[in-house]
Design a protein around this motif. Structure first.
Motif, PDB file in Angstrom:
ATOM      1  N   THR A   1       1.143 152.410  34.461  1.00 36.90           N
ATOM      2  CA  THR A   1      -0.166 151.711  35.140  1.00 36.90           C
ATOM      3  C   THR A   1      -0.230 150.294  34.158  1.00 36.90           C
ATOM      4  O   THR A   1      -0.091 150.058  33.289  1.00 36.90           O
ATOM      5  N   VAL A   2      -0.109 149.347  35.388  1.00 37.85           N
ATOM      6  CA  VAL A   2      -0.246 147.882  34.880  1.00 37.85           C
ATOM      7  C   VAL A   2      -1.650 147.395  35.126  1.00 37.85           C
ATOM      8  O   VAL A   2      -1.948 147.109  36.528  1.00 37.85           O
ATOM      9  N   SER A   3      -2.458 146.665  34.362  1.00 38.65           N
ATOM     10  CA  SER A   3      -3.590 146.133  34.516  1.00 38.65           C
ATOM     11  C   SER A   3      -3.411 144.651  34.551  1.00 38.65           C
ATOM     12  O   SER A   3      -2.513 144.127  34.057  1.00 38.65           O
ATOM     13  N   SER A   4      -4.520 144.101  35.408  1.00 36.79           N
ATOM     14  CA  SER A   4      -4.415 142.609  35.534  1.00 36.79           C
ATOM     15  C   SER A   4      -5.270 141.999  34.518  1.00 36.79           C
ATOM     16  O   SER A   4      -5.129 140.727  34.160  1.00 36.79           O
TER      17      SER A   4
ATOM     18  N   SER B   1       8.137 142.292  32.076  1.00 32.36           N
ATOM     19  CA  SER B   1       7.268 141.274  33.057  1.00 32.36           C
ATOM     20  C   SER B   1       6.632 142.159  34.011  1.00 32.36           C
ATOM     21  O   SER B   1       6.680 141.906  35.424  1.00 32.36           O
ATOM     22  N   LEU B   2       6.018 143.349  33.606  1.00 29.63           N
ATOM     23  CA  LEU B   2       5.513 144.338  34.546  1.00 29.63           C
ATOM     24  C   LEU B   2       4.059 143.429  35.424  1.00 29.63           C
ATOM     25  O   LEU B   2       3.450 142.646  34.815  1.00 29.63           O
ATOM     26  N   GLN B   3       4.108 143.899  36.614  1.00 29.72           N
ATOM     27  CA  GLN B   3       2.830 143.467  37.448  1.00 29.72           C
ATOM     28  C   GLN B   3       2.228 144.603  38.045  1.00 29.72           C
ATOM     29  O   GLN B   3       2.537 145.685  38.160  1.00 29.72           O
ATOM     30  N   PRO B   4       0.907 144.291  38.406  1.00 30.87           N
ATOM     31  CA  PRO B   4       0.117 145.597  38.972  1.00 30.87           C
ATOM     32  C   PRO B   4       0.540 146.190  40.152  1.00 30.87           C
ATOM     33  O   PRO B   4       0.741 147.421  40.298  1.00 30.87           O
TER      34      PRO B   4
ATOM     35  N   ALA C   1      -0.473 142.936  32.605  1.00 33.22           N
ATOM     36  CA  ALA C   1       0.379 142.424  33.305  1.00 33.22           C
ATOM     37  C   ALA C   1       1.461 141.357  32.458  1.00 33.22           C
ATOM     38  O   ALA C   1       0.838 140.833  31.351  1.00 33.22           O
ATOM     39  N   GLY C   2       2.713 141.211  32.508  1.00 37.07           N
ATOM     40  CA  GLY C   2       3.603 140.875  31.538  1.00 37.07           C
ATOM     41  C   GLY C   2       4.148 141.362  30.457  1.00 37.07           C
ATOM     42  O   GLY C   2       4.850 141.081  29.766  1.00 37.07           O
TER      43      GLY C   2
END
Length: 123
Positions: free
Chosen positions: A120-123, A85-88, A14-15
């Motif tokens: 795929t965006v991980s937290s 600024s990618l988010q899950p 994320a981010g």
């Protein structure tokens, strides 16, 4: 008649950021509007961004406005989507598409589609 191939997807935190690319072949790329869509498992395909054949006008979905930027390079037959600024909740398969209309924002406005690239965006 257009063939589209996406690339650039992957796994990020994320981010983070990814730059997705779509390369076209088989027709005159510069005469088509281009769009990006995404689809998560179990959900309908949704509009992300689009750009006119001239490159002079773009449209962004509210959910990605200020974070994603669409661009095109007709000399390379390529359209790109810069994702920041990618988010899950951005996790999905991302597709590029080509249209003979001006600047459609629905999937029905596009006649040609790529195979998709996984983001795929991980937290």
């Amino acid at each position: 008649q257009v063939q589209l191939v996406e690339s650039g997807g992957g796994l990020v935190q994320a981010g983070g950021s990814l730059r997705l690319s779509c390369t076209a072949s088989g027709s005159t790329f510069s005469t088509y509007a281009m769009g990006w869509f995404r689809q998560a498992p179990g959900k309908e395909r949704e509009f992300v961004a689009a750009i006119t054949w001239s490159g002079g006008t773009t449209e962004d979905a509210h959910s990605v406005k200020g974070r994603f930027t669409i661009s095109r390079d007709d000399a390379k037959n390529t359209v790109c989507l810069q994702t920041n600024s990618l988010q899950p909740e951005d996790t999905a398969v991302y597709y590029c598409a080509a249209s003979r209309f001006y600047l459609p924002t629905t999937s029905s406005g596009y006649g040609y589609w790529g195979q998709g690239t996984q983001v795929t965006v991980s937290s």
